[in-house]
Every structure is written in structure tokens, then in C-alpha cells.
Design a protein around this motif. Structure first.
Motif, short mmCIF file in Angstrom:
data_model
loop_
_atom_site.label_atom_id
_atom_site.label_comp_id
_atom_site.label_asym_id
_atom_site.label_seq_id
_atom_site.Cartn_x
_atom_site.Cartn_y
_atom_site.Cartn_z
N VAL A 10 12.88 14.24 12.54
CA VAL A 10 13.62 15.02 13.52
C VAL A 10 15.10 15.07 13.16
O VAL A 10 15.76 16.13 13.27
N LEU A 11 15.64 13.94 12.68
CA LEU A 11 17.05 13.91 12.27
C LEU A 11 17.29 14.85 11.10
O LEU A 11 18.30 15.57 11.06
N HIS A 64 14.91 23.15 6.14
CA HIS A 64 14.94 24.19 7.15
C HIS A 64 13.53 24.49 7.65
O HIS A 64 13.34 24.88 8.82
N GLY A 70 9.97 22.42 15.52
CA GLY A 70 10.40 23.15 16.70
C GLY A 70 9.28 23.94 17.35
O GLY A 70 9.13 23.93 18.58
N ALA A 72 15.55 17.52 10.38
CA ALA A 72 15.45 18.89 10.88
C ALA A 72 16.72 19.32 11.61
O ALA A 72 17.22 20.44 11.41
N LEU A 73 17.26 18.43 12.43
CA LEU A 73 18.47 18.77 13.17
C LEU A 73 19.68 18.91 12.25
O LEU A 73 20.57 19.74 12.49
N ALA A 74 19.71 18.08 11.20
CA ALA A 74 20.86 18.08 10.29
C ALA A 74 20.63 18.97 9.08
O ALA A 74 21.37 18.84 8.09
N ALA A 75 19.65 19.86 9.13
CA ALA A 75 19.34 20.70 7.97
C ALA A 75 20.55 21.52 7.49
O ALA A 75 20.83 21.55 6.28
N ARG A 118 12.63 22.32 10.56
CA ARG A 118 13.12 22.79 11.86
C ARG A 118 12.10 23.74 12.49
O ARG A 118 11.82 23.66 13.69
#
Length: 345
Positions: free
Chosen positions: A45-46, A107, A114, A48-51, A110
Motif C-alpha cells: 500500500v505504501l 503505478h 485501488g 502504491a501511494l508513493a508511486a 495503485r
């Protein structure tokens, strides 16, 4: 007397809820496999968020073509070893297009995560609303909603999703569309779970006391029933997330899910299925990411289920610690039995 009972239970609810949360966390921490899976999911998750930040550090993006990095004479195979890994392209480049694999992979996380989380949210909301309404409604409402739920459960998800995705205009955002379709087509099972749990809970004494106190149906559902539904709903929701990831990947693999240039792990697998010999890295990276994500979420969901219901044994026992403990307990029981028999003789 009923009002006093309800007031007493309301005043004790926060303390019992906090105690229940502490017990759940303690039971979950006792499961090493579940904690490793939770750490893996948190890392995914980290990432994906920081992609955008990670790709900015690399100096690449997921859509830019680098035609100079592929050999057009060989059909677009990346130039260099290991699909063109370099300081500028940490995981190499994509065949034919030369797009950066690392950027597309992070990416793609995400999109895959998501879509799965959004679809699960839609499923939980629809399932709980329909299930609770059916259980609290009259006979006709229950029959109508129960038959509608049966129809939803019987629908083949992939076929329905394929049909709906094929007729929706291409201008509609595909990640949002895939999330909505999965959510609206696959809420039936959690609706059945919510209805069954509500039918069991509404006959308990504290619910009857709230009803005698004159509480409305909505207030009873919100204050007395929904907290009791948390355990089964959270357990099944945790199991739906990896399933929804696999469904999104399947739809993208079939070419009706997320459309290019938006990256998705399933879409990357679709493009990579003809490059497994010339550029195996292009296939192994998204496949490995999907495998690790689904495995971690499955192990974590099993740990959540066991922590919420300690009477249920885990289906995914990992390691030998529990087996050794069981063997030690068996040896101790045998020794105790022998000692009792010897003392009696």
C-alpha cells in the motif's frame, strides 16, 4: 426497567468495544504469519501511494516511450541484459515500447489495489444495507430482497462484467467502472451473511430491550445490530479483497478492464504473454507482484478471521511451532495419565 437496561449497556459499550479491540489486536499479533502478511500488505500500500514519488526518484514515468532502448530489428526486444536494467531503468524496460517497467509496476499497484478496495467497499455497503433491511423488514420485504440476493449470487461475475464493460462508453474512467461493476455484481454473498447475522442478533435481550424502550428501527440497527455485524462482515471483506484483485487482473488480461496507457498488473500480463522467452522479466514482475499480494491478503484475512473468532482454527497454519506445541501437550497428557494409573495401582 428496559430503559435502565439500555442505558447501562450504552454506558458500557465504549469500554467493551475498546476491550474487544485490544483482544483482537493481541490475538492477531500472536499469529506470526498474519503479522508478516500485514507488513507485506502495508508495504504494498505504501508503494502504491508513493508511486509518483518513487518514479520521480528514478527519473521516469509509466507512459513515456524509449524507442532507442529496444532493438527494432529483433521485434522490439530490450537492448542490454535483463531487459535493459540500468541506473536509469531500475527494472528494465518494456518490449516494443521501451516504457519503464519499474514505473509501470508501481503505478499498476495503485490501480490493482485501488480497484480491489473500492469494489470491496461497494460490496460491503450494498450487502449490509440489503441484508439488514431484509432481516428487519416484513415478510414481503424479506422475500423480495432475499430473491434478489439469490439472483445476484447466481450471476456469473466474469461474464456479467465482460458484458457490462463492453457496452459502456470508452470515455468513462475504466478503474472507476471496473470497481463499480465488480461491487454491484458481487455483493450477494455478504448480503446473505448480513441477513443471517441480523436475524440471529435481533432476538437477543438487549435488542428486545431497545425495542421496548421505543427506539426506532434505524436506531436499533445503528446502535445494537451493526456492532454485532462487524466481526462477520470484516472477516468476509478481508477475504474479498484478494478475490477482487484477481478479478481485476482477469478482466484486464481479457482486454476489457483498465485500458492503456493506464498501467495495471493484469494489463501487463496481457502484453507479456508473448514475451516470456525473449524478455521473461516482463512477465515475471507483474505475475510475482500479483502472487505476493494475493497470498499476503489471503493469509492476513485468515488471521483476521481467527482473531475475531478464536474458537475457529486457522486454515493456513504456517511453521512448526503449533505442531511442536501440540506434540508437547500430547506427551504431557500421556505422562499425566500414566502417573495417575501408577498411583492407583
Amino acid at each position: 426497567m428496559s430503559k435502565a437496561l439500555v442505558a447501562t449497556q450504552a454506558s458500557e459499550a465504549p469500554a467493551s468495544g475498546a476491550s474487544g479491540a485490544r483482544q483482537f489486536w493481541r490475538r492477531l499479533r500472536a499469529q506470526r504469519a498474519a503479522m508478516v502478511a500485514a507488513g507485506t500488505v502495508a508495504l504494498l500500500v505504501l508503494v502504491a501511494l508513493a508511486a509518483p514519488l518513487l518514479t520521480a526518484l528514478e527519473g521516469q514515468d509509466p507512459t513515456t516511450y524509449h524507442s532507442a532502448l529496444v532493438d527494432s530489428a529483433r521485434g522490439g526486444v530490450p537492448i542490454g541484459s535483463l531487459s535493459g536494467i540500468s541506473s536509469d531503468h531500475w527494472l528494465g524496460v518494456e518490449p516494443q515500447t521501451g516504457r519503464d517497467l519499474f514505473a509501470r509496476l508501481v503505478h499498476g499497484a495503485r490501480v490493482s489495489l485501488g480497484v480491489a478496495l473500492a469494489a470491496t467497499t461497494v460490496q460491503v455497503v450494498l450487502g449490509v444495507v440489503v441484508g439488514v433491511t431484509a432481516a428487519l423488514g416484513n415478510r414481503w420485504v424479506d422475500q423480495l430482497l432475499s430473491r434478489a440476493t439469490d439472483i445476484i449470487v447466481a450471476m456469473p461475475l466474469i461474464i456479467m462484467a465482460l458484458a457490462l464493460l463492453a457496452v459502456v462508453p470508452s470515455g468513462f474512467p475504466r478503474p472507476v467502472l471496473v470497481s463499480l461493476i465488480i461491487g454491484f455484481v458481487a455483493w450477494g454473498t455478504i448480503g446473505k451473511i448480513a441477513r443471517a447475522a441480523t436475524l440471529s442478533l435481533k432476538n437477543l435481550d438487549h435488542v428486545a430491550a431497545a425495542r421496548l424502550s421505543g427506539w426506532s428501527t434505524w436506531r436499533i440497527a445503528r446502535r445494537e445490530l451493526l456492532p454485532g455485524l462487524a466481526a462477520p462482515v470484516i472477516t468476509y471483506a478481508a477475504l474479498m479483497v484478494p478475490s477482487n484483485i484477481a478479478i481485476e487482473a482477469s478482466l484486464s488480461f481479457l482486454g476489457v478492464g483498465v485500458k492503456p496507457p493506464t498501467p495495471s498488473w493484469g494489463q501487463m500480463l496481457t502484453s507479456a504473454n508473448v514475451w516470456y522467452q525473449a524478455a521473461p522479466q516482463y512477465l515475471l514482475l507483474p505475475a510475482g507482484a500479483l502472487f505476493v499480494t494475493v497470498l499476503a491478503l489471503t493469509v492476513l484475512s485468515d488471521g483476521v478471521r481467527t482473531a475475531l473468532d478464536p474458537r475457529a482454527a486457522s486454515r493456513l497454519r504456517v511453521g512448526t511451532g503449533r505442531r511442536q506445541e501440540a506434540q508437547a501437550n500430547a506427551v504431557a497428557e500421556t505422562a499425566k495419565t500414566n502417573a495417575v494409573q501408577e498411583a492407583g495401582s
